[in-house]
Design a protein around this motif. Structure first.
Motif, PDB file in Angstrom:
ATOM      1  N   GLU A 211       0.806  -1.274  -0.411  1.00 24.99           N
ATOM      2  CA  GLU A 211       0.037   0.008  -0.574  1.00 24.99           C
ATOM      3  C   GLU A 211       0.387   1.287   0.338  1.00 24.99           C
ATOM      4  N   ALA A 212       1.938   1.493   0.833  1.00 19.63           N
ATOM      5  CA  ALA A 212       3.138   2.366   0.679  1.00 19.63           C
ATOM      6  C   ALA A 212       3.640   2.547  -0.721  1.00 19.63           C
ATOM      7  N   GLN A 213       3.726   1.270  -0.820  1.00 20.60           N
ATOM      8  CA  GLN A 213       4.947   1.450  -2.606  1.00 20.60           C
ATOM      9  C   GLN A 213       3.325   1.808  -3.346  1.00 20.60           C
ATOM     10  N   ARG A 214       2.549   1.650  -4.126  1.00 19.47           N
ATOM     11  CA  ARG A 214       1.306   2.711  -4.569  1.00 19.47           C
ATOM     12  C   ARG A 214       0.547   4.019  -4.178  1.00 19.47           C
ATOM     13  N   PHE A 215       1.100   4.056  -3.153  1.00 19.05           N
ATOM     14  CA  PHE A 215       0.982   5.432  -2.533  1.00 19.05           C
ATOM     15  C   PHE A 215       2.228   6.334  -3.331  1.00 19.05           C
ATOM     16  N   TRP A 216       3.287   6.012  -2.978  1.00 18.63           N
ATOM     17  CA  TRP A 216       4.506   6.762  -3.256  1.00 18.63           C
ATOM     18  C   TRP A 216       4.711   6.466  -4.822  1.00 18.63           C
ATOM     19  N   ARG A 217       3.931   5.812  -5.702  1.00 17.25           N
ATOM     20  CA  ARG A 217       4.234   5.622  -7.198  1.00 17.25           C
ATOM     21  C   ARG A 217       3.144   6.896  -7.404  1.00 17.25           C
ATOM     22  N   THR A 240       1.851   5.664  11.565  1.00 14.43           N
ATOM     23  CA  THR A 240       3.176   6.162  10.312  1.00 14.43           C
ATOM     24  C   THR A 240       2.702   7.441   8.907  1.00 14.43           C
ATOM     25  N   ARG A 241       1.998   8.475   9.460  1.00 16.39           N
ATOM     26  CA  ARG A 241       1.379   9.251   8.850  1.00 16.39           C
ATOM     27  C   ARG A 241       2.333   9.012   7.170  1.00 16.39           C
ATOM     28  N   LEU A 242       2.334   9.193   5.831  1.00 18.25           N
ATOM     29  CA  LEU A 242       2.257   9.552   4.616  1.00 18.25           C
ATOM     30  C   LEU A 242       1.919  10.698   4.241  1.00 18.25           C
ATOM     31  N   GLU A 243       2.243  11.593   4.293  1.00 19.97           N
ATOM     32  CA  GLU A 243       1.322  12.550   3.020  1.00 19.97           C
ATOM     33  C   GLU A 243       2.301  13.800   1.585  1.00 19.97           C
ATOM     34  N   SER A 244       1.461  13.198   0.655  1.00 22.43           N
ATOM     35  CA  SER A 244       1.960  14.111  -0.623  1.00 22.43           C
ATOM     36  C   SER A 244       2.555  15.158  -0.279  1.00 22.43           C
ATOM     37  N   LEU A 245       3.483  15.627  -1.007  1.00 19.04           N
ATOM     38  CA  LEU A 245       3.360  17.314  -1.418  1.00 19.04           C
ATOM     39  C   LEU A 245       3.156  17.609  -2.680  1.00 19.04           C
ATOM     40  N   PRO A 246       2.520  18.668  -2.601  1.00 14.45           N
ATOM     41  CA  PRO A 246       1.784  19.306  -1.998  1.00 14.45           C
ATOM     42  C   PRO A 246       0.440  18.608  -1.129  1.00 14.45           C
ATOM     43  N   MET A 251      -1.675   9.037   3.882  1.00 13.52           N
ATOM     44  CA  MET A 251      -1.774   7.309   4.617  1.00 13.52           C
ATOM     45  C   MET A 251      -1.538   6.943   6.487  1.00 13.52           C
ATOM     46  N   ALA A 252      -1.884   6.903   6.672  1.00  7.94           N
ATOM     47  CA  ALA A 252      -1.575   6.310   8.222  1.00  7.94           C
ATOM     48  C   ALA A 252      -1.744   4.277   8.324  1.00  7.94           C
ATOM     49  N   VAL A 253      -0.289   4.060   8.596  1.00 11.65           N
ATOM     50  CA  VAL A 253      -0.112   2.568   9.083  1.00 11.65           C
ATOM     51  C   VAL A 253      -0.085   2.492  10.323  1.00 11.65           C
ATOM     52  N   ILE A 254      -0.736   1.705  10.742  1.00 14.50           N
ATOM     53  CA  ILE A 254      -0.916   1.506  12.249  1.00 14.50           C
ATOM     54  C   ILE A 254      -0.133  -0.177  12.423  1.00 14.50           C
TER      55      ILE A 254
END
Length: 271
Positions: A211-217, A240-246, A251-254
């Protein structure tokens, strides 16, 4: 100078191009011990070149960690999102290595975000014939995350250098990071037999998730916030929270606090 046996190992392997089995027979060692001692020998040579022989090494271009050896990649740093990662990717001896670092998170040349010694068969097979940084980093993340996860679940693992049992240590929030961007939560694995060691942060484990890999792509420029302690379904956990820029996507991973295993992935969570 290097100890006589250390120098002999390097000469046999990289000057005479002897196979590990041949070296083992010549020097009265086991083949597994040759791989471990070669790793130590390369580290000793690297230290020697950076200290007592630095001027000579620079003159002959033998210092791969000098700033001129790093090249800018197309990968935005997933930790800070402020700049592109610098990389080293050498498969040829005497110093086969893959390494990435962020000049914003870690301006010093010795602190890297990811790095492996490709002379070890495990790492070499993990990256295989991949030639570019992003696919290589994805393979490294995924492969090592599987190794770390299994080690945490079973509380046992074999050294990737010599195969002997290793000590697994989960680092906690209370342990102060050495820099503002370093996450103190993670895994450290050490082999007392051959002194091989590896580590990863919780952020690294999170980034290896599909899921994080897809978010990063989908969001090539992003940042990962430091993990925070929470309660999730009545149990202690990290988020752990992932945020796009801007900041258009989040996404949050627990993860469980005891094993760091992911228990929930949530999209579009307010930061």
């Amino acid at each position: 100078c290097l100890p006589e046996q250390t120098a002999q190992l390097l000469v046999e392997r990289y000057i005479h191009e002897s196979a590990p089995a041949e070296i083992a027979e010549k020097m009265g060692l086991k083949t597994g011990a040759v791989a471990v001692r070669l790793q130590r020998a390369r580290l000793s040579l690297r230290r020697l070149l950076r200290t007592h022989l630095q001027a000579e090494a620079q003159a002959f271009g033998l210092l791969p960690l000098e700033s001129s050896a790093w090249e800018e990649t197309r990968i935005w740093c997933p930790t800070c999102g402020q700049g592109r990662l610098l990389g080293l990717y050498h498969k040829a001896p005497p110093d086969p290595r893959f390494a990435l670092r962020c000049p914003h998170c870690h301006p010093d040349l010795e602190t890297i975000m990811a790095g492996v010694d490709l002379a070890l068969p495990y790492y070499a097979s993990l990256l295989g014939s991949v030639k570019t940084y992003r696919p290589a980093y994805n393979r490294l993340l995924t492969g090592l995350a599987a190794f770390y996860s299994q080690a945490l679940q079973t509380r046992s693992a074999g050294c990737l250098a010599c195969g002997r049992p290793v000590v697994i240590h989960v680092t906690r929030q209370a342990e102060r990071p050495r820099s503002p961007v370093q996450e103190p939560i993670g895994i450290r694995i050490h082999c007392s037999a051959c002194d091989w060691a590896t580590n990863t942060s919780l952020r690294g484990l999170v980034m290896a998730l599909p899921e994080a890999q897809r978010f990063w792509r989908e969001n090539p420029r992003m940042r990962a916030h430091p993990a925070q302690e929470i309660e999730f379904q009545g149990a202690p956990a990290y988020i752990t929270r992932l945020e796009s820029l801007p900041g258009a996507a989040e996404m949050a991973v627990i993860s469980r606090r005891d094993t760091l295993a992911p228990v929930s992935v949530q999209a579009n969570v307010p930061l």
